[in-house]
Design an enzyme around this catalytic site. Sequence first.
Site, mmCIF file in Angstrom:
data_model
loop_
_atom_site.group_PDB
_atom_site.id
_atom_site.type_symbol
_atom_site.label_atom_id
_atom_site.label_comp_id
_atom_site.label_asym_id
_atom_site.label_seq_id
_atom_site.Cartn_x
_atom_site.Cartn_y
_atom_site.Cartn_z
ATOM 1 N N GLU A 175 8.876 9.873 10.325
ATOM 2 C CA GLU A 175 7.698 10.735 10.448
ATOM 3 C C GLU A 175 6.382 9.983 10.231
ATOM 4 O O GLU A 175 5.386 10.213 10.907
ATOM 5 C CB GLU A 175 7.811 11.889 9.435
ATOM 6 C CG GLU A 175 6.683 12.888 9.502
ATOM 7 C CD GLU A 175 6.571 13.558 10.856
ATOM 8 O OE1 GLU A 175 7.451 14.328 11.231
ATOM 9 O OE2 GLU A 175 5.571 13.289 11.558
ATOM 10 N N GLY B 108 -11.393 -1.814 3.163
ATOM 11 C CA GLY B 108 -9.928 -1.781 3.140
ATOM 12 C C GLY B 108 -9.325 -0.889 4.212
ATOM 13 O O GLY B 108 -8.120 -0.662 4.222
ATOM 14 N N GLY C 20 -3.517 5.537 5.342
ATOM 15 C CA GLY C 20 -3.774 5.510 3.903
ATOM 16 C C GLY C 20 -2.509 5.724 3.100
ATOM 17 O O GLY C 20 -1.513 6.281 3.592
ATOM 18 N N GLU D 62 -7.387 -4.007 8.698
ATOM 19 C CA GLU D 62 -6.691 -5.135 8.100
ATOM 20 C C GLU D 62 -7.465 -6.419 8.337
ATOM 21 O O GLU D 62 -8.366 -6.458 9.176
ATOM 22 C CB GLU D 62 -5.291 -5.225 8.716
ATOM 23 C CG GLU D 62 -4.473 -4.007 8.353
ATOM 24 C CD GLU D 62 -3.143 -3.948 9.040
ATOM 25 O OE1 GLU D 62 -2.609 -5.011 9.346
ATOM 26 O OE2 GLU D 62 -2.672 -2.833 9.249
ATOM 27 N N THR E 163 0.833 -1.208 0.000
ATOM 28 C CA THR E 163 0.000 0.000 0.000
ATOM 29 C C THR E 163 0.865 1.254 0.000
ATOM 30 O O THR E 163 0.720 2.141 -0.845
ATOM 31 C CB THR E 163 -0.907 -0.002 1.255
ATOM 32 O OG1 THR E 163 -1.583 -1.243 1.293
ATOM 33 C CG2 THR E 163 -1.900 1.138 1.238
ATOM 34 N N VAL E 164 1.785 1.344 0.947
ATOM 35 C CA VAL E 164 2.597 2.561 1.075
ATOM 36 C C VAL E 164 3.757 2.533 0.068
ATOM 37 O O VAL E 164 4.034 3.532 -0.607
ATOM 38 C CB VAL E 164 3.141 2.724 2.518
ATOM 39 C CG1 VAL E 164 3.893 4.040 2.643
ATOM 40 C CG2 VAL E 164 2.003 2.656 3.539
ATOM 41 N N ASP F 104 -1.933 -0.738 18.266
ATOM 42 C CA ASP F 104 -1.330 0.184 17.294
ATOM 43 C C ASP F 104 -1.184 1.582 17.921
ATOM 44 O O ASP F 104 -0.129 2.211 17.823
ATOM 45 C CB ASP F 104 -2.230 0.233 16.041
ATOM 46 C CG ASP F 104 -1.763 1.239 15.018
ATOM 47 O OD1 ASP F 104 -0.877 0.900 14.220
ATOM 48 O OD2 ASP F 104 -2.275 2.377 15.016
ATOM 49 N N LYS G 100 2.226 3.910 18.894
ATOM 50 C CA LYS G 100 2.408 5.300 18.463
ATOM 51 C C LYS G 100 2.597 6.224 19.665
ATOM 52 O O LYS G 100 3.403 7.148 19.639
ATOM 53 C CB LYS G 100 1.213 5.744 17.625
ATOM 54 C CG LYS G 100 1.124 5.014 16.278
ATOM 55 C CD LYS G 100 -0.203 5.301 15.606
ATOM 56 C CE LYS G 100 -0.315 4.640 14.241
ATOM 57 N NZ LYS G 100 -1.688 4.683 13.705
HETATM 58 P P1 NAP Z 1 1.634 -3.934 2.911
HETATM 59 O O1 NAP Z 1 0.616 -3.376 1.993
HETATM 60 O O2 NAP Z 1 1.358 -5.215 3.590
HETATM 61 O O3 NAP Z 1 2.986 -4.071 2.078
HETATM 62 C C1 NAP Z 1 4.128 -4.736 2.544
HETATM 63 C C2 NAP Z 1 5.112 -4.917 1.391
HETATM 64 O O4 NAP Z 1 6.308 -5.437 1.919
HETATM 65 C C3 NAP Z 1 4.637 -5.861 0.301
HETATM 66 O O5 NAP Z 1 5.024 -5.376 -0.955
HETATM 67 C C4 NAP Z 1 5.410 -7.161 0.599
HETATM 68 O O6 NAP Z 1 5.762 -7.886 -0.563
HETATM 69 C C5 NAP Z 1 6.675 -6.619 1.199
HETATM 70 N N1 NAP Z 1 7.257 -7.530 2.189
HETATM 71 C C6 NAP Z 1 6.771 -7.847 3.402
HETATM 72 N N2 NAP Z 1 7.619 -8.693 4.041
HETATM 73 C C7 NAP Z 1 8.640 -8.891 3.188
HETATM 74 C C8 NAP Z 1 9.822 -9.664 3.250
HETATM 75 N N3 NAP Z 1 10.114 -10.391 4.316
HETATM 76 N N4 NAP Z 1 10.660 -9.644 2.192
HETATM 77 C C9 NAP Z 1 10.370 -8.919 1.102
HETATM 78 N N5 NAP Z 1 9.274 -8.162 0.977
HETATM 79 C C10 NAP Z 1 8.420 -8.152 2.008
HETATM 80 O O7 NAP Z 1 1.989 -2.872 4.065
HETATM 81 P P2 NAP Z 1 1.710 -1.304 4.073
HETATM 82 O O8 NAP Z 1 0.291 -1.024 4.443
HETATM 83 O O9 NAP Z 1 2.263 -0.698 2.836
HETATM 84 O O10 NAP Z 1 2.567 -0.857 5.344
HETATM 85 C C11 NAP Z 1 3.962 -0.703 5.275
HETATM 86 C C12 NAP Z 1 4.451 -0.037 6.557
HETATM 87 O O11 NAP Z 1 3.884 1.260 6.657
HETATM 88 C C13 NAP Z 1 4.066 -0.769 7.834
HETATM 89 O O12 NAP Z 1 5.096 -0.655 8.778
HETATM 90 C C14 NAP Z 1 2.847 0.005 8.307
HETATM 91 O O13 NAP Z 1 2.633 -0.071 9.701
HETATM 92 C C15 NAP Z 1 3.239 1.404 7.922
HETATM 93 N N6 NAP Z 1 2.118 2.321 7.776
HETATM 94 C C16 NAP Z 1 1.077 1.990 6.982
HETATM 95 C C17 NAP Z 1 0.024 2.866 6.844
HETATM 96 C C18 NAP Z 1 -1.156 2.540 5.966
HETATM 97 O O14 NAP Z 1 -2.121 3.311 5.961
HETATM 98 N N7 NAP Z 1 -1.120 1.443 5.214
HETATM 99 C C19 NAP Z 1 0.045 4.101 7.510
HETATM 100 C C20 NAP Z 1 1.152 4.428 8.295
HETATM 101 C C21 NAP Z 1 2.194 3.528 8.427
HETATM 102 P P3 NAP Z 1 4.664 -8.648 -1.461
HETATM 103 O O15 NAP Z 1 3.798 -7.549 -2.008
HETATM 104 O O16 NAP Z 1 5.446 -9.331 -2.532
HETATM 105 O O17 NAP Z 1 3.925 -9.557 -0.539
HETATM 106 N N1 HSE Z 2 -3.746 0.882 11.144
HETATM 107 C C1 HSE Z 2 -3.304 2.241 11.300
HETATM 108 C C2 HSE Z 2 -4.507 3.118 11.558
HETATM 109 C C3 HSE Z 2 -2.589 2.688 10.036
HETATM 110 O O1 HSE Z 2 -5.642 2.710 11.297
HETATM 111 O O2 HSE Z 2 -4.333 4.229 12.073
HETATM 112 C C4 HSE Z 2 -1.820 3.971 10.230
HETATM 113 O O3 HSE Z 2 -0.760 3.814 11.126
#
Ligand code: NAP
Ligand code: HSE
Length: 440
Positions: free
Chosen positions: A139, A197, A312, A200, A23-24, A211, A215
Amino acid sequence: MTLDGSTGKRRESIGIGLLGLGTVGSGVAKVLTEEADRLAEIATMPMTLRLVLVRDLTKTRDYSVAPDLLTSDVETVFADPDIDIVVELIGGVEEAYDYICRAISQGKHVATANKDVMARHGAEILSLAREKGVHVLFEASVGAGIPIIGPLTRDLAVNDVRSISGIINGTTNYILTKMAKEGVDFADVLSEAQSLGYAESDPTNDVEGIDASYKLAILATLAFRTKVADTDVYHEGITKLTARDFRYAQELGYAIKLLALGRKENGGVQVRVHPALVPSDSMIAKVDGVLNAVEVDTDLAGRVLFHGRGAGALPTTSAVVSDVLQIAQRIVGGVRPHSADSGGDESIVRPMTDLETRYYLRMTVAERPGVLAQITKVFGDRQISIASIVHKEIDYDDLKAEIVIITNLAREASVQDAISQLEQLEVVIEVGNMIRVEDL
Ligand code: NAP
Ligand code: HSE
């Protein structure tokens, strides 16, 4: 060509290794690629995406990078001498921690959005970064697109921070907003949030307040300049809240929010995450949906409010790429590491039993004379003063009634003791819920 002030290395561009294209990661890859000219202008040097680590090389993604950039072998990222900044977006704890430490050990700078890893291992990561002379910025780990780490570590650095309070989980705020507005129960909204979406597939960390506790540990460490571990933060989730709690709270002039609260108190800190009744006309009550808000109360700047999209792809991308830009500017300018401090000494964490606040209690009791006298005696015996008792619903067939009690300021230990005693009373059928009341 420029001389890198910190390493003495000659360079024509800044190389980036991206770990994760979910996602990110997809948002970050898109901005680094499509906004390359704008970023180069700000950084005063081109920035080049050199490798992108994923698990599955064949997966269809929200944003496709050139196939030769994709790798499933993290060693290629560490081995590339032209990767200056590693952007960690794989999530989770142990692997991410290992990869961040290995990047730092190789002299690579790091940007991460990973609150789990920064809450658990932030002190060790920042200490290693200082030792190795690299920058680590995070950040996006709190509040996604809302700048809050930067302000706490730079813009408000001269202030003594008295407290931080707010809503720092978007998923639960979305669920609570729906429950309040539509009168629906938790389980129904959760499945909707999952299908949209927001939540999770395993929503435990969000709905159990974990979570938000990660933070808050990060924010409290920076704000109070003392080490606050994730395990120091008391946390309670939102799963016990019912549609009735929302209805009664509204009738009493309150909203229900999952609050994160950190305060300096009696030489220590109080750090807690739990649902709370907040006055309906307060600022925090009006923060709805996936929005987050954090208020920082300081000695010089007064109360400063940060508000915006706390989750997001795009808001998180904004924070991550801005961190990458800052690191790039520091590389170009030869700025020595300026990673946020790991927080000084271990904090003295005040126990929850010492907390003094007001309380909402919903209970089902027998409907007959003398019941309220028995209940109020339990409170009186523990020096808990009752602000109001309201009979909400009476069932004349089964001779039971639901009552809601709001206390004046009381000690948590006394209230917990009162609840245990109430549960022993024959006239109390059930203590349905206890929610703290915060007059923010
Ligand atoms: P995500 O959608 O689950 O994406 C994770 C990515 O990492 C995928 O591309 C996955 O590969 C890859 N990956 C995971 N484990 C791996 C490994 N061992 N080796 C190689 N690749 C690996 O997660 P996300 O939502 O983008 O979140 C990423 C980070 O940002 C997390 O720490 C989350 O807490 C933080 N964050 C997210 C949000 C949000 O709104 N989503 C907001 C703030 C912070 P594949 O695609 O091939 O499986
Ligand atoms: N799961 C977290 C939330 C994502 O809903 O705030 C952002 O850190």
